[in-house]
Design a protein around this motif. Structure first.
Motif, short mmCIF file in Angstrom:
data_model
loop_
_atom_site.label_atom_id
_atom_site.label_comp_id
_atom_site.label_asym_id
_atom_site.label_seq_id
_atom_site.Cartn_x
_atom_site.Cartn_y
_atom_site.Cartn_z
N THR A 273 132.88 43.79 91.92
CA THR A 273 133.14 42.90 90.78
C THR A 273 134.49 42.22 90.95
N TYR A 274 135.48 42.99 91.38
CA TYR A 274 136.81 42.40 91.60
C TYR A 274 136.78 41.41 92.77
N LEU A 275 136.06 41.79 93.82
CA LEU A 275 136.03 40.92 95.00
C LEU A 275 135.34 39.58 94.73
N LEU A 276 134.56 39.53 93.67
CA LEU A 276 133.92 38.25 93.33
C LEU A 276 134.95 37.16 93.02
N TYR A 277 136.18 37.60 92.76
CA TYR A 277 137.25 36.62 92.50
C TYR A 277 137.50 35.74 93.73
N LEU A 278 136.99 36.18 94.88
CA LEU A 278 137.13 35.36 96.10
C LEU A 278 136.58 33.95 95.88
N ARG A 279 135.65 33.82 94.99
CA ARG A 279 135.12 32.47 94.74
C ARG A 279 136.20 31.56 94.14
N ILE A 280 136.99 32.13 93.23
CA ILE A 280 138.04 31.32 92.60
C ILE A 280 139.12 31.00 93.64
N SER A 281 139.55 32.02 94.37
CA SER A 281 140.61 31.73 95.35
C SER A 281 140.06 30.77 96.42
N GLY A 282 138.79 30.92 96.77
CA GLY A 282 138.18 30.01 97.75
C GLY A 282 138.16 28.58 97.24
N LEU A 421 151.23 53.23 99.33
CA LEU A 421 150.71 53.98 98.19
C LEU A 421 150.65 53.09 96.94
N LYS A 422 151.72 52.33 96.73
CA LYS A 422 151.77 51.45 95.56
C LYS A 422 150.67 50.37 95.66
N THR A 423 150.47 49.86 96.87
CA THR A 423 149.48 48.79 97.05
C THR A 423 148.07 49.31 96.79
N VAL A 424 147.75 50.47 97.37
CA VAL A 424 146.41 51.04 97.18
C VAL A 424 146.21 51.40 95.69
N GLY A 425 147.26 51.96 95.09
CA GLY A 425 147.17 52.32 93.67
C GLY A 425 146.95 51.10 92.80
N MET A 426 147.69 50.05 93.09
CA MET A 426 147.58 48.81 92.31
C MET A 426 146.19 48.20 92.46
N PHE A 427 145.71 48.17 93.70
CA PHE A 427 144.39 47.60 93.97
C PHE A 427 143.32 48.38 93.20
N SER A 428 143.42 49.71 93.26
CA SER A 428 142.42 50.55 92.58
C SER A 428 142.48 50.31 91.07
N PHE A 429 143.70 50.25 90.54
CA PHE A 429 143.85 50.06 89.10
C PHE A 429 143.25 48.72 88.67
N ILE A 430 143.55 47.69 89.44
CA ILE A 430 143.05 46.35 89.06
C ILE A 430 141.52 46.32 89.16
N CYS A 431 140.95 47.03 90.14
CA CYS A 431 139.47 47.09 90.24
C CYS A 431 138.89 47.65 88.94
N VAL A 432 139.50 48.72 88.44
CA VAL A 432 139.01 49.36 87.22
C VAL A 432 139.17 48.40 86.03
N LEU A 433 140.37 47.83 85.94
CA LEU A 433 140.66 46.93 84.81
C LEU A 433 139.76 45.69 84.85
N TRP A 434 139.55 45.20 86.05
CA TRP A 434 138.72 43.99 86.23
C TRP A 434 137.28 44.27 85.81
N SER A 435 136.79 45.46 86.12
CA SER A 435 135.41 45.79 85.74
C SER A 435 135.29 45.84 84.21
N LEU A 436 136.36 46.29 83.55
CA LEU A 436 136.36 46.29 82.08
C LEU A 436 136.29 44.85 81.57
N TRP A 437 137.11 43.99 82.16
CA TRP A 437 137.16 42.58 81.76
C TRP A 437 135.80 41.91 81.95
N SER A 438 135.13 42.29 83.04
CA SER A 438 133.86 41.63 83.37
C SER A 438 132.68 42.19 82.60
#
Lengths: 877, 85
Positions: A273-282, A421-438
């Motif tokens: 769900t988060y990776l679908l944002y590739l369409r916007i960046s694309g 560690l911070k990068t992986v943590g941030m990515f994981s957190f945003i995946c979770v948050l993004w799924s809530l948003w979607s």
């Protein structure tokens, strides 16, 4: 009152800067450019040509009309580069206006330009700034009234096509423009002002980066031309790569939320769900790339946002233009106002203003593009949570200096591990948050997340291990980078040669790989994968959802604009404004029972540009007596819009053709006449066919009942029943009531929740429906039959057909196989319109032919009596 | 040292101390891009402006917090000088 920079002095500085720019520009005039950079221009033109071919081969953003623009982009680039500098901006403007005409059509295009010019004109009225703001707000409110349907207009495409595009061009840029106009130090030319609003790619991409007016002006040919052009093709290439990756995820990797049942499924769902944002960046890369081709050396819109290592870092990397817009119009003005209460209060206050504004402005943007102003709990939670963390992060950064470096730092395992560690943590957190948003609702998101509870501790352990491995990979990459390795094809500031090499090789690989002669050689899954990536389409879940939206529109007039813009924004060709649903033309009426709605009797209307009549019984058919005439064979046809004949005239439906053929070609029949009664209603599902059968079908004395099924019906049965149950209909069938109780579904429950709960009971629902129809047939001594009819461009899957066959055989349905009916034809030639996948007259003729053949093949079972020789073979059901 | 030079030195000193601790001062030149080069973000821009207002007795407005006024030490000096009249 604060001091502003001395205007005279500023004018002097800017005049100097302008002269410098002019010098560099004139130095890069046509003849000198050709002499100095001829080979570079040729290289860029060649790459651009190849890239545009790739875009055609892969139908890149075709539904947005981008491919209409490719000739304009290519020819425009060449002409623009060859023109003397002073003619380039006027040329860009003319090209942009021409593009509006090409994509929208002359009338709509002129309307858009006229309204746009009017808005720009209001900004320049010789009245006070406040009066201009009031006038602009009034004009905006009037246009919003039209867009929202509160103000009526006889120009049907104004609110649904012109205003969304106008909104895309003006909804944010007008605010920036007005703000900058107030503080303008260097007067802009008319061409600059108009080009800012009517930017060439905007006509195709409604979701457009919020380009800053000052940046737009400042970066125009701010350096040598050839590298700007090269940057343009490179970014367009990056855009294509992002968009193809998006397709890969969208078509093949995103799971059906209803089928997620474990931690693995939850993780896959959140990640994709988060990776679908590739369409916007694309799309944004593509847009800025096109702008660079015309000399606008705009900065990047996204910067490796998957690699953000903190909340502030994330906010700074993703949609940089949005961040800059919010900083300029909200953050700094709020902060300057609030700082009298201390810096901490000002930081907190200004950040909250930014995130509150972002939430509201996302709904505002949604309004202009899709016609509604959603304020949902997932939206509020997403922006609230993100804003809260950014506030905390900002306070932390304000107290502890964030270290910057101007030179590369020495490698350190500890620092690399922390960053990773911070990068992986941030990515994981945003995946979770993004799924809530979607998620459509918080309840649905909670339902999804709770599926993780079905997995054991080992699954969670495996997930932690995978995350730890990612951290390790991050450390290794940092180590390799410190040793001089590069993990990007071009780096952040590539040389002309390297950039050209990457773009050329990349486009050639895509072009050659996309050739049928090449991927057909490979065959198997690889061929199927490449073929899928070359097509722009909806995935299966969205096809079902799009239909659901459309069918909801049948009964709800207000939904039309939403449905239309969902189509526009969602990725298929835009439907014209007169392409209305049955409900919207008043052709349906509510029944109050499980059928939900039916067709009004004695209609004679235009439906999707075709004549649509119903008989006195509310069938889309010619008139029949209720009692069956002597020695007549009657078939009752059950189905939805494909059987009803959406978009074709009455006599073009396959039911009409079939009836004619049965009567004209069956000379030796033992019956005097054949009648095929069309009971189909657009949007009806299995539960509606059952209700219709119980209440009406058998009153007409049919000899056979043929229920037409389509691919995806297993899922559609659930979604349509869920939609009906929201209307709180009277439920009488005890077996259905028991099933709903078992699934813990109750009438009046939200459709999304009902769908979730019914999904595991799909097979039971079909068993129930098939069983009911078969029992009614048996009771009335009628032969039940099922016809498997594909949709145009959507075939049955083997597993699906096996399931349906199994269930049908249990109830002794005669099976009529129409699966190959469209296979030797070009799907595009069988659609009723580019924006509507129902079969056209040719499609219906093919179905009629095939169904006739199938009836002949099963003549004995159906007791059709088409040939005298076979009379002796007649069997009872 | 002229006024202009002392202003430059004070600004450079602040930036080095606050945002680039431990870095070689020679790397930060008068024309090193501060905002577009990633040295100043929104929070550090606010900190820098607060420092400039305190140190030079000038007042910034919201629309001046951008690259046109603050992207290099040279631009900052120029902005301050024009504010001081």
């Amino acid at each position: 009152m604060g001091q502003s920079v001395n205007t005279k002095e500023s004018a002097r500085v800017f005049a100097t800067e302008e002269r410098e720019t002019e010098r560099s520009l004139h130095a890069a005039g046509f003849l000198s450019e050709v002499r100095a950079n001829g080979s570079k221009f040729l290289a860029v033109a060649l790459q651009l040509g190849l890239l545009l071919l790739v875009m055609h081969a892969y139908q890149v953003e075709q539904s947005f009309g981008l491919l209409y623009l490719t000739p304009l982009i290519f020819a425009g680039f060449i002409i623009n580069a060859l023109l003397p500098l002073r003619y380039r901006l006027p040329f860009f403007l003319l090209l942009s206006l021409a593009a509006i005409g090409v994509v929208l059509g002359l009338k709509q295009g002129l309307g858009l330009i006229a309204v746009g010019l009017g808005l720009i004109g209001l900004c320049h009225l010789p009245v006070s700034f406040k009066v201009r703001v009031v006038l602009l707000l009034s004009a905006g409110a009037f246009l919003a009234g039209l867009r929202g349907g509160w103000i009526e207009t006889s120009w049907a495409s104004l609110p649904t096509l012109v205003l969304p595009v106008l909104g895309a061009m003006f909804m944010f840029r007008l605010a920036i423009y007005l703000y900058d106009l107030r503080h303008e130090k260097r007067p802009a030319s008319l061409w600059e002002r108009l080009s800012y609003f009517f930017m060439l790619p905007n006509i195709c991409f409604l979701l457009f980066p919020v380009v800053d007016y000052q940046t737009f002006r400042r970066t125009y040919y701010d350096s040598e031309a050839a590298p700007i052009y090269q940057k343009g093709v490179l970014w367009m290439f990056r855009g294509v790569v992002h968009l193809l990756l998006y397709r890969l995820i969208y078509y093949h990797l995103i799971p059906n939320p209803l089928e997620v049942a474990s931690l693995g499924g939850v993780v896959q769902s959140m990640l994709t769900t988060y990776l679908l944002y590739l369409r916007i960046s694309g799309q944004f890369h593509m847009i800025i790339g096109i702008m660079c081709l015309f000399g606008f050396n705009l900065p990047e819109t996204h910067h490796l946002y998957f690699l953000a290592s903190s909340f502030n870092d994330y906010w700074r990397r993703i949609n940089i233009y949005w961040k800059d817009f919010m900083m300029k119009l909200f953050y700094y003005p709020s902060l300057m106002q609030l700082r009298r209460w201390g810096m901490t209060a000002a930081l907190v206050g200004a950040t909250l203003v930014v995130f509150f504004g972002t939430w509201i402005l996302h709904s505002y943007q949604w309004f202009w593009l899709r016609g509604t102003f959603p304020l949902t709990a997932p939206d509020a939670l997403f922006w609230g949570i993100l804003g809260g963390f950014v506030v905390v992060n900002s306070l932390y950064e304000a107290r502890r200096t964030r270290k910057r470096v101007v030179k590369k730092k020495a490698w350190s395992v500890r620092e690399a591990a922390i960053l990773s560690l911070k990068t992986v943590g941030m990515f994981s957190f945003i995946c979770v948050l993004w799924s809530l948003w979607s998620s459509p609702s918080v309840a649905e998101w909670v339902a999804l997340v709770s599926k993780a509870g079905n997995s054991g501790a080992s699954a969670f352990g495996l997930l932690l291990l995978a995350l730890a491995a990612l951290v390790g990979v991050g450390v290794l990459i940092q180590y390799a980078t410190s040793r001089g390795w590069s993990f990007t094809a071009t780096g952040s500031n590539p040389s002309f040669r390297r950039s050209a090499l990457v773009t050329s090789v990349g486009t050639l690989v895509l072009l050659v790989g996309g050739l049928p002669q090449v991927h057909e050689q490979v065959g198997g899954p690889a061929q199927a994968l490449v073929t899928s990536l070359q097509q722009e389409q909806l995935n299966r879940q969205d096809e079902l959802q799009a239909e659901q939206g459309y069918y909801e529109g049948l009964l709800n007039v207000e939904n039309y604009t939403l449905a239309l813009m969902r189509t526009r924004v969602g990725g298929t060709m835009p439907a014209p404004a007169d392409w209305l649903g049955l409900g919207e033309i008043g052709a349906t009426r509510k029944t109050g029972d499980l059928q939900g709605y039916d067709l009004r009797p004695m209609l004679d209307v235009e439906f999707k540009r075709a004549r649509f009549r119903t008989n006195r019984w509310g069938m889309r058919d010619q008139d029949y007596e209720k009692g069956k005439p002597e020695n007549t064979y009657r078939i009752a046809l059950l189905g939805s819009s494909h059987v009803m004949g959406s978009g074709v005239a009455d006599e073009e439906t396959f039911q009409w053709i079939l009836e004619d053929r049965l009567n004209h070609e069956s000379q030796r029949s033992r019956f005097d006449a054949y009648e095929v009664l069309n009971f189909a209603v657009g949007g009806h599902g299995l539960h509606q066919q059952v209700t219709l059968s119980e209440k009406r079908v058998f009153q007409f004395g049919p000899d056979a009942v043929v229920y037409v099924l389509h691919p995806g019906d297993l899922d559609r049965i659930v979604s349509r029943l869920a939609a009906t149950l929201t209307e709180n209909p009277a439920l009488e069938d005890p077996s259905l009531l028991a099933l709903l109780q078992q699934a813990e579904v109750f009438p009046g429950m939200k459709a999304s929740q009902t769908k979730q709960r019914l999904h595991p009971f799909r097979q039971d629902l079909i068993k129930w429906g098939f069983g009911k129809i078969a029992a009614l047939c048996k009771e009335h001594n009628v032969i039940p039959a099922l016809a498997f009819m594909p949709l145009v461009g959507w075939e049955f899957e083997e597993q699906e057909i096996a399931q349906l066959r199994e269930l049908a055989r249990t109830e002794r349905f005669v099976l009529l196989d129409l699966r190959e009916v469209y296979q030797s034809h070009d799907y595009q030639a069988l659609r009723v319109a580019a924006w509507d996948g129902h079969p056209n007259p040719l499609g219906h003729r093919l179905v009629a032919d095939r169904l006739y053949q199938e009836l002949l093949r099963n003549e004995a079972l159906l007791g059709l009596g088409l040939s005298a020789e076979q009379d002796s073979m007649l069997t009872s059901p | 040292m002229t006024t202009n030079q002392s202003e430059r030195a004070a600004i450079k000193d602040f930036i080095m101390r606050e945002f680039l601790p431990g870095e070689d001062p020679a790397e930060l030149e008068a024309d090193t891009p501060l905002i577009t080069g990633g040295i100043l973000d929104s929070i550090s821009t606010v900190k820098l402006v607060a420092f400039l207002e305190d140190r030079f007795g000038v007042r910034f407005q919201a629309h001046e917090m951008n690259v046109d006024y603050l992207n290099t030490i040279s631009k900052i000096v120029h902005t301050i000088e024009s504010k001081q009249g």
